[in-house]
Design a protein around this motif. Structure first.
Motif, mmCIF file in Angstrom:
data_model
loop_
_atom_site.group_PDB
_atom_site.id
_atom_site.type_symbol
_atom_site.label_atom_id
_atom_site.label_comp_id
_atom_site.label_asym_id
_atom_site.label_seq_id
_atom_site.Cartn_x
_atom_site.Cartn_y
_atom_site.Cartn_z
ATOM 1 N N PHE A 134 0.827 -1.203 0.000
ATOM 2 C CA PHE A 134 0.000 0.000 0.000
ATOM 3 C C PHE A 134 0.862 1.254 0.000
ATOM 4 C CE2 PHE A 134 -2.666 3.184 2.222
ATOM 5 C CZ PHE A 134 -3.697 3.252 1.292
ATOM 6 N N THR A 135 1.934 1.238 0.777
ATOM 7 C CA THR A 135 2.865 2.371 0.807
ATOM 8 C C THR A 135 3.528 2.556 -0.551
ATOM 9 O OG1 THR A 135 3.263 2.008 3.168
ATOM 10 C CG2 THR A 135 4.900 3.310 1.976
ATOM 11 N N SER A 136 3.944 1.464 -1.188
ATOM 12 C CA SER A 136 4.558 1.548 -2.523
ATOM 13 C C SER A 136 3.590 2.105 -3.553
ATOM 14 C CB SER A 136 5.031 0.172 -2.979
ATOM 15 O OG SER A 136 6.075 -0.291 -2.189
ATOM 16 N N ILE A 137 2.341 1.694 -3.465
ATOM 17 C CA ILE A 137 1.328 2.199 -4.401
ATOM 18 C C ILE A 137 1.152 3.709 -4.212
ATOM 19 C CG2 ILE A 137 -1.155 2.187 -4.915
ATOM 20 C CD1 ILE A 137 -1.094 -0.859 -4.442
ATOM 21 N N LYS A 138 1.089 4.149 -2.958
ATOM 22 C CA LYS A 138 0.956 5.588 -2.694
ATOM 23 C C LYS A 138 2.148 6.363 -3.250
ATOM 24 C CE LYS A 138 0.275 5.948 1.699
ATOM 25 N NZ LYS A 138 -0.102 6.282 3.078
ATOM 26 N N ILE A 139 3.347 5.826 -3.092
ATOM 27 C CA ILE A 139 4.549 6.503 -3.598
ATOM 28 C C ILE A 139 4.513 6.575 -5.123
ATOM 29 C CG2 ILE A 139 7.059 6.249 -3.875
ATOM 30 C CD1 ILE A 139 7.063 5.101 -0.975
ATOM 31 N N GLU A 140 4.146 5.476 -5.786
ATOM 32 C CA GLU A 140 4.078 5.476 -7.246
ATOM 33 C C GLU A 140 3.027 6.468 -7.744
ATOM 34 O OE1 GLU A 140 3.631 1.506 -8.733
ATOM 35 O OE2 GLU A 140 5.737 1.012 -8.345
ATOM 36 N N LEU A 141 1.886 6.510 -7.094
ATOM 37 C CA LEU A 141 0.846 7.457 -7.494
ATOM 38 C C LEU A 141 1.298 8.891 -7.274
ATOM 39 C CD1 LEU A 141 -2.367 5.679 -6.144
ATOM 40 C CD2 LEU A 141 -1.735 6.031 -8.542
ATOM 41 N N ARG A 142 1.978 9.151 -6.169
ATOM 42 C CA ARG A 142 2.488 10.487 -5.882
ATOM 43 C C ARG A 142 3.504 10.922 -6.940
ATOM 44 N NH1 ARG A 142 4.920 9.934 -0.772
ATOM 45 N NH2 ARG A 142 2.865 9.365 -0.033
ATOM 46 N N GLU A 143 4.266 9.949 -7.474
ATOM 47 C CA GLU A 143 5.261 10.250 -8.500
ATOM 48 C C GLU A 143 4.669 10.251 -9.904
ATOM 49 O OE1 GLU A 143 8.265 7.321 -7.800
ATOM 50 O OE2 GLU A 143 9.049 8.366 -6.036
ATOM 51 N N ARG A 192 3.147 7.702 -11.508
ATOM 52 C CA ARG A 192 3.265 6.434 -12.229
ATOM 53 C C ARG A 192 2.077 5.535 -11.919
ATOM 54 N NH1 ARG A 192 8.487 3.898 -10.321
ATOM 55 N NH2 ARG A 192 8.037 5.066 -8.457
ATOM 56 N N VAL A 193 1.747 4.673 -12.884
ATOM 57 C CA VAL A 193 0.671 3.709 -12.680
ATOM 58 C C VAL A 193 1.258 2.506 -11.931
ATOM 59 C CG1 VAL A 193 -0.989 2.196 -13.817
ATOM 60 C CG2 VAL A 193 -0.485 4.447 -14.782
ATOM 61 N N PRO A 194 0.671 2.128 -10.795
ATOM 62 C CA PRO A 194 1.240 1.060 -9.954
ATOM 63 C C PRO A 194 0.833 -0.347 -10.381
ATOM 64 C CG PRO A 194 -0.604 2.042 -8.850
ATOM 65 C CD PRO A 194 -0.432 2.799 -10.145
ATOM 66 N N GLY A 195 1.087 -0.729 -11.627
ATOM 67 C CA GLY A 195 0.663 -2.037 -12.135
ATOM 68 C C GLY A 195 1.265 -3.204 -11.378
ATOM 69 N N ASN A 196 2.589 -3.211 -11.217
ATOM 70 C CA ASN A 196 3.241 -4.325 -10.535
ATOM 71 C C ASN A 196 2.804 -4.413 -9.074
ATOM 72 O OD1 ASN A 196 5.078 -6.547 -10.589
ATOM 73 N ND2 ASN A 196 6.513 -5.297 -9.422
ATOM 74 N N GLN A 197 2.660 -3.267 -8.433
ATOM 75 C CA GLN A 197 2.251 -3.274 -7.022
ATOM 76 C C GLN A 197 0.806 -3.749 -6.859
ATOM 77 O OE1 GLN A 197 4.253 -3.152 -4.594
ATOM 78 N NE2 GLN A 197 5.972 -2.639 -5.895
ATOM 79 N N LEU A 198 -0.028 -3.482 -7.858
ATOM 80 C CA LEU A 198 -1.408 -3.973 -7.776
ATOM 81 C C LEU A 198 -1.443 -5.500 -7.860
ATOM 82 C CD1 LEU A 198 -3.292 -1.303 -9.904
ATOM 83 C CD2 LEU A 198 -3.282 -1.563 -7.426
ATOM 84 N N LEU A 199 -0.586 -6.078 -8.714
ATOM 85 C CA LEU A 199 -0.504 -7.543 -8.776
ATOM 86 C C LEU A 199 0.058 -8.108 -7.475
ATOM 87 C CD1 LEU A 199 0.723 -8.206 -12.422
ATOM 88 C CD2 LEU A 199 -1.557 -8.572 -11.477
ATOM 89 N N ASN A 200 1.046 -7.428 -6.910
ATOM 90 C CA ASN A 200 1.558 -7.840 -5.601
ATOM 91 C C ASN A 200 0.447 -7.804 -4.556
ATOM 92 O OD1 ASN A 200 4.430 -8.501 -5.450
ATOM 93 N ND2 ASN A 200 4.728 -6.488 -6.350
ATOM 94 N N GLY A 201 -0.329 -6.738 -4.570
ATOM 95 C CA GLY A 201 -1.436 -6.609 -3.625
ATOM 96 C C GLY A 201 -2.479 -7.695 -3.799
ATOM 97 N N LEU A 202 -2.786 -8.026 -5.054
ATOM 98 C CA LEU A 202 -3.738 -9.095 -5.331
ATOM 99 C C LEU A 202 -3.234 -10.422 -4.767
ATOM 100 C CD1 LEU A 202 -6.285 -10.186 -6.775
ATOM 101 C CD2 LEU A 202 -4.841 -10.499 -8.799
ATOM 102 N N CYS A 203 -1.964 -10.715 -4.975
ATOM 103 C CA CYS A 203 -1.384 -11.960 -4.453
ATOM 104 C C CYS A 203 -1.424 -11.993 -2.929
ATOM 105 C CB CYS A 203 0.049 -12.120 -4.950
ATOM 106 S SG CYS A 203 0.171 -12.546 -6.697
#
Length: 131
Positions: A55-64, A66-77
């Motif tokens: 969740f923290t990584s997704i927030k950082i990517e969104l703040r920068e 970028r689309v958090p595609g890889n982190q969303l798959l990580n979150g799903l897993c």
């Protein structure tokens, strides 16, 4: 698809119960109960820890921007792994741990990416965006 889900939801619990009975026969009933409870607590802790990190990584990517595609798959897993870890049973716990732990999670992410790519190339997935 519905039949596959039905089989999954009936066969997996039967196999899990069989394994738990075999563990109880080899050890004791209390050992089996403690094993199930312990894996549930450890799994819930790991899922929470990994989920918060993602969740923290997704927030950082969104703040920068970028689309958090890889982190969303990580979150799903991690989400699926957490659900499996709180489900009583040894097979679901092993699968849940492999989904939650970062080193083994990458195997699933590669599989999901290939599966989604194949579905898109075959035309089985259609995504429409509306404004």
């Amino acid at each position: 698809m519905l039949f596959k889900i039905f089989l999954l939801l009936t066969i997996v619990p039967i196999v899990e119960i069989f394994i738990l009975f075999k563990i109880a026969e080899a050890t004791t009933v209390w050992t089996t109960i403690v094993l199930v409870i312990t894996t549930g607590f450890v799994g819930a802790y790991l899922a929470k820890r990994e989920g918060l990190a993602i969740f923290t990584s997704i927030k950082i990517e969104l703040r920068e921007g970028r689309v958090p595609g890889n982190q969303l798959l990580n979150g799903l897993c991690v989400l699926i792994g957490g659900i499996l870890l709180i489900t009583p049973g040894l097979l679901t716990d092993i699968t849940g741990f492999t989904l939650v732990l970062p080193a083994t999670r990458q195997f699933y992410i590669r599989f999901i990416r290939k599966w989604l790519s194949d579905m898109i190339h075959m035309g089985s997935i259609n995504i429409f965006f509306r404004r």
